[in-house]
Design a protein around this motif. Structure first.
Motif, PDB file in Angstrom:
ATOM      1  N   PRO A 209     -74.379 113.266  92.648  1.00 52.04           N
ATOM      2  CA  PRO A 209     -75.593 112.528  92.291  1.00 52.04           C
ATOM      3  C   PRO A 209     -75.423 111.015  92.290  1.00 52.04           C
ATOM      4  O   PRO A 209     -76.383 110.294  92.055  1.00 52.04           O
ATOM      5  N   LEU A 210     -74.218 110.517  92.583  1.00 51.94           N
ATOM      6  CA  LEU A 210     -73.991 109.074  92.534  1.00 51.94           C
ATOM      7  C   LEU A 210     -74.705 108.357  93.674  1.00 51.94           C
ATOM      8  O   LEU A 210     -75.440 107.391  93.462  1.00 51.94           O
ATOM      9  N   LEU A 211     -74.483 108.794  94.908  1.00 51.72           N
ATOM     10  CA  LEU A 211     -75.146 108.245  96.102  1.00 51.72           C
ATOM     11  C   LEU A 211     -75.091 106.715  96.151  1.00 51.72           C
ATOM     12  O   LEU A 211     -76.072 106.048  96.458  1.00 51.72           O
ATOM     13  N   GLN A 212     -73.914 106.196  95.881  1.00 50.62           N
ATOM     14  CA  GLN A 212     -73.710 104.755  95.983  1.00 50.62           C
ATOM     15  C   GLN A 212     -73.770 104.342  97.452  1.00 50.62           C
ATOM     16  O   GLN A 212     -73.334 105.080  98.328  1.00 50.62           O
ATOM     17  N   GLN A 213     -74.287 103.167  97.728  1.00 52.17           N
ATOM     18  CA  GLN A 213     -74.501 102.719  99.098  1.00 52.17           C
ATOM     19  C   GLN A 213     -73.688 101.449  99.384  1.00 52.17           C
ATOM     20  O   GLN A 213     -73.083 100.860  98.500  1.00 52.17           O
ATOM     21  N   GLY A 214     -73.691 101.036 100.650  1.00 56.22           N
ATOM     22  CA  GLY A 214     -73.210  99.706 100.991  1.00 56.22           C
ATOM     23  C   GLY A 214     -71.736  99.590 101.297  1.00 56.22           C
ATOM     24  O   GLY A 214     -71.112  98.584 100.947  1.00 56.22           O
ATOM     25  N   SER A 215     -71.160 100.589 101.991  1.00 58.68           N
ATOM     26  CA  SER A 215     -69.752 100.502 102.353  1.00 58.68           C
ATOM     27  C   SER A 215     -69.571 100.867 103.821  1.00 58.68           C
ATOM     28  O   SER A 215     -69.741 102.023 104.207  1.00 58.68           O
ATOM     29  N   ASP A 216     -69.204  99.890 104.627  1.00 57.94           N
ATOM     30  CA  ASP A 216     -68.921 100.179 106.034  1.00 57.94           C
ATOM     31  C   ASP A 216     -67.652 101.013 106.196  1.00 57.94           C
ATOM     32  O   ASP A 216     -67.575 101.873 107.071  1.00 57.94           O
ATOM     33  N   THR A 217     -66.644 100.754 105.362  1.00 56.91           N
ATOM     34  CA  THR A 217     -65.395 101.504 105.504  1.00 56.91           C
ATOM     35  C   THR A 217     -65.591 102.967 105.124  1.00 56.91           C
ATOM     36  O   THR A 217     -65.136 103.873 105.835  1.00 56.91           O
ATOM     37  N   TYR A 218     -66.278 103.230 104.020  1.00 55.98           N
ATOM     38  CA  TYR A 218     -66.468 104.627 103.612  1.00 55.98           C
ATOM     39  C   TYR A 218     -67.447 105.341 104.542  1.00 55.98           C
ATOM     40  O   TYR A 218     -67.356 106.554 104.726  1.00 55.98           O
ATOM     41  N   HIS A 219     -68.358 104.610 105.148  1.00 50.67           N
ATOM     42  CA  HIS A 219     -69.195 105.170 106.207  1.00 50.67           C
ATOM     43  C   HIS A 219     -68.302 105.718 107.326  1.00 50.67           C
ATOM     44  O   HIS A 219     -68.481 106.854 107.791  1.00 50.67           O
ATOM     45  N   MET A 220     -67.321 104.923 107.730  1.00 48.04           N
ATOM     46  CA  MET A 220     -66.428 105.367 108.809  1.00 48.04           C
ATOM     47  C   MET A 220     -65.511 106.489 108.349  1.00 48.04           C
ATOM     48  O   MET A 220     -65.145 107.364 109.152  1.00 48.04           O
TER      49      MET A 220
END
Length: 692
Positions: free
Chosen positions: A306-317
């Motif tokens: 349920p956290l759904l934190q946003q805004g990370s290019d590294t964790y996106h990859m």
């Protein structure tokens, strides 16, 4: 008749106890393995309990922290403020039940902690709000009588070693505990928590224990999908009732907290999972939830619900790399096909940030905890390179017909050139933190540059990087320049693999012992799992000034992102690792370091993979032997350390040289650097190497 009746009662009790010992979590279907794939003497190093219901190992004094007695039954609290600490002997997690009798009214408080530092009437911190303590939960009683108390599911405690029980009463009550037990919640689909599908054993018992502490950590991180940390965060107390995803089990970052899917953490935790417990169902469910919550612009959240934190290019990859790892280990191409459209949108999103002079321009600046992130950060560019090269393989595996594989490969090559041109510091012979004149030379980017092959493993650059990384070492680990005064076993997991990839096995073993060995033997730790991080001064105050509000009790003591030695010892020291999906091809490339023997194995859908080697060192020289057993129909490359001129190699009892090849088995025998390499078919092979 009495004898028969007694037998029936005894047998029924046996069956009941067996059912308790071999049950899954609550009403969860048992889909995990029932037996260990490689039973042996090494099983004594498994930290996982042999039953889903466990009891404390000993009782400690709250005042001194010293052991009072072993726990074998009754324990008593008398009077207001009296307290005892029940030590389970290792990291556990789940729902506690107390059975006790009391002489008057009052309440029994329950407080939980992973580290011995924090035993007391307040639990260590986990709720994430940093506004109030986790505190305790209470079993209230009115008057004399017998009480059975089971903590509410909402208050499930995901990770702890110590349970402090304390008495609150204004009537001078006495409480006598007849039974204290815990229902283990982790690895919910397994009936046998010790049914590991991989193993490792070597001549160094400390390394063996470290391997199994990593394995147990990722096991405690496989949790029921309805036990995530509650969001919005509580200001006081804790609640673990958040929905994490679909299915019955899912891999999260830590046992106590955050109890959410973090794809970056999975970059280390998943390879460790593969070679040890083998639970890839939890991995699949974690990745799927990231695709389910993919944003409309193609980006992935930094963390799952349920956290759904946003805004990370590294964790996106890392979600994209995680997709590769899962398919690589399982050959589950149906999962890949199902999510391929989302994957390509994710690639378009991140590659759209590549700007002149050909480097990624990071705008999603959240990351693992490093202080600086953004612009053309070198760590992020190393991760993008790995994303592109693994994406090329995925495009091939999914049967793409639009030439994406070659597109991703050419983009990776261009990025590799840009990184080596603009981020390399010729003075320090390492990579800078970005393409400016910065003097920061980070642990993460430099380690990843070798591991992800941005620089060739046998190149002079790789050797200079491996050497330079040791300059960050302190007495208890590698201090990260990008997070000063902190030791990150997460980033050090990449470092040890970088040393191994570049052929510097002894450096890797030294760092494993220095860092993971220090924590394993720390009397205030779990002594069974791997910690999220710690400070160079030996305190558990990791990230105290970087988001953790100087609350050292918040640090997780069972965090899968720190389990790197588990995969490294199997894949690089033993040297057995797969090189194509599910092990259709594989390699056996041992690195001895100062060990005299190592063996281990793992399983895939194709079957069991097992290897071993033994070194003989004496006054006349060095010789060694190796064994490898792999499924039929696979192909492997065996890469052996050369003993110099005159090295003699025998395979399955037959001498191999340029004039005599084993019929149909050896398709090549060639020098690869200082090694000798040749190919074999699947099956069982014994290799002996000596110097003439």
């Amino acid at each position: 008749m009495a004898v028969a009746s007694s037998f029936r009662l005894t047998f029924s009790a046996f069956l009941f106890s067996l059912a308790l010992a071999q049950s899954c979590w609550r009403d969860t279907a048992c889909t995990g393995p029932e037996e260990a794939a490689f039973p042996g003497t090494w099983d004594s190093n498994i930290y996982a309990p042999d039953s889903r219901t466990v009891s404390p190992a000993q009782i400690l004094s709250l005042n001194t922290g010293e052991a009072i007695s072993s726990y074998s039954g009754p324990a008593t609290l008398s009077g207001n403020g009296s307290a005892l600490v029940f030590d389970f002997g290792k990291e556990v997690g789940g729902i506690a039940t107390l059975e006790y009798s009391t002489t008057a009214s009052g309440a029994v408080g329950l407080a939980f902690t992973e580290g011995k530092n924090w035993i007391g009437e307040w639990s260590d911190s986990s709720n994430g709000e940093f506004k109030g303590p986790d505190g305790a939960i209470y079993s209230n009683f009115t008057g004399a009588g017998d009480v059975t108390y089971t903590m509410p599911d909402l208050r499930l405690r995901g990770g702890f070693r110590y349970l402090t029980l304390f008495l609150i009463t204004d009537q001078n009550a006495t409480v006598s505990f007849s039974n204290i037990s815990l229902e283990i919640a982790f690895q919910p689909t397994w009936s046998n928590l010790q049914a590991y599908q991989g193993y490792f054993h070597s001549s160094d018992e400390e390394l063996n224990q470290i391997w199994y502490s990593g394995a147990y950590t990722v096991q405690t991180n496989a949790v029921p999908v309805d036990t995530g940390r509650q969001v919005p965060f509580l200001t006081v107390g804790w609640a673990n009732n958040g929905t994490l995803g679909n299915g019955s089990t899912i891999i999260v970052d830590g046992a106590k907290r955050d109890r959410a899917v973090w794809p970056g953490d999975m970059g280390v935790a998943v390879p460790s999972t593969f070679v040890s417990i083998g639970d890839l169902e939890s991995v699949k469910n974690a990745l799927q939830v990231m695709y389910n919550y993919q944003n409309s612009d193609g980006s992935f959240p930094e963390a799952g619900p349920p956290l759904l934190q946003q805004g990370s290019d590294t964790y996106h990859m890392w979600t994209m790399i995680g997709t590769y790892n899962y398919v690589f280990y399982t050959n589950d191409t149906s999962f890949l096909q199902q999510n391929w459209a989302g994957y390509t949108r994710a690639m378009d999103y991140i590659y759209g940030k590549v700007l002149p002079p050909g480097l990624l321009n990071v705008t999603g600046t959240r990351d693992w905890a490093r202080w600086q992130q953004g612009w053309n950060n070198s760590e992020a560019n190393m991760i993008l390179y790995h994303t592109l090269t693994t994406g090329s393989s995925l495009a091939t595996w999914v049967g793409d017909t639009t030439n994406l594989s070659s597109t991703y490969t050419s983009r990776a090559a261009a990025l590799q050139t840009a990184i080596n041109t603009y981020c390399w510091d010729p003075t320090s012979q390492t990579f800078k933190d970005n393409a400016t004149d910065t003097t920061l030379h980070p642990q993460d980017a430099n380690s990843m540059s070798i591991l992800f092959s941005v620089v060739a493993a046998n190149s002079s650059r790789a050797q200079s990087i491996s050497s330079a990384l040791t300059q960050n070492w302190g007495p208890i680990g590698a201090i990260s320049p990008e997070l000063p005064n902190n030791i990150s076993p997460f980033i050090s997991s990449f470092e040890i693999q970088a040393h191994l990839a570049s052929g510097n096995a002894q450096r890797a073993l030294d760092l494993i012992r220095r860092s993971w060995g220090w924590y394993l033997h720390n009397p205030n730790g779990s002594q069974s799992t791997v910690i999220e991080g710690y400070l160079a001064n030996g305190s558990f105050g990791y990230r105290n000034s970087r988001g953790y509000d100087y609350d050292s009790s918040y640090v997780s003591h069972s965090h899968g992102w720190s389990s790197g030695p588990t995969s490294a010892l199997t894949e690089w020291v033993l040297g057995l690792r797969i090189t194509d999906r599910a092990g259709s091809s594989w390699t056996m490339a041992p690195q001895f370091g100062d060990l005299s023997f190592a063996e281990g194995g793992f399983t895939t859908v194709l079957g069991k993979f097992q290897g071993a080697w033994q070194v003989q060192r004496n006054a006349t020289g060095v010789s060694y032997s190796a064994n490898v057993t792999t499924p039929g129909g696979t192909t492997g490359q065996i890469v052996l350390p050369s003993l110099g001129n005159g090295t003699q190699v025998s395979v399955d009892g037959e001498r191999v040289d340029d004039n005599k090849r084993k019929r149909g088995m050896l398709s090549s025998l060639a020098a690869v650097g200082s090694n000798v390499a040749f190919k074999v078919e699947g099956g069982t092979h014994r290799i002996e190497v000596s110097a003439s």
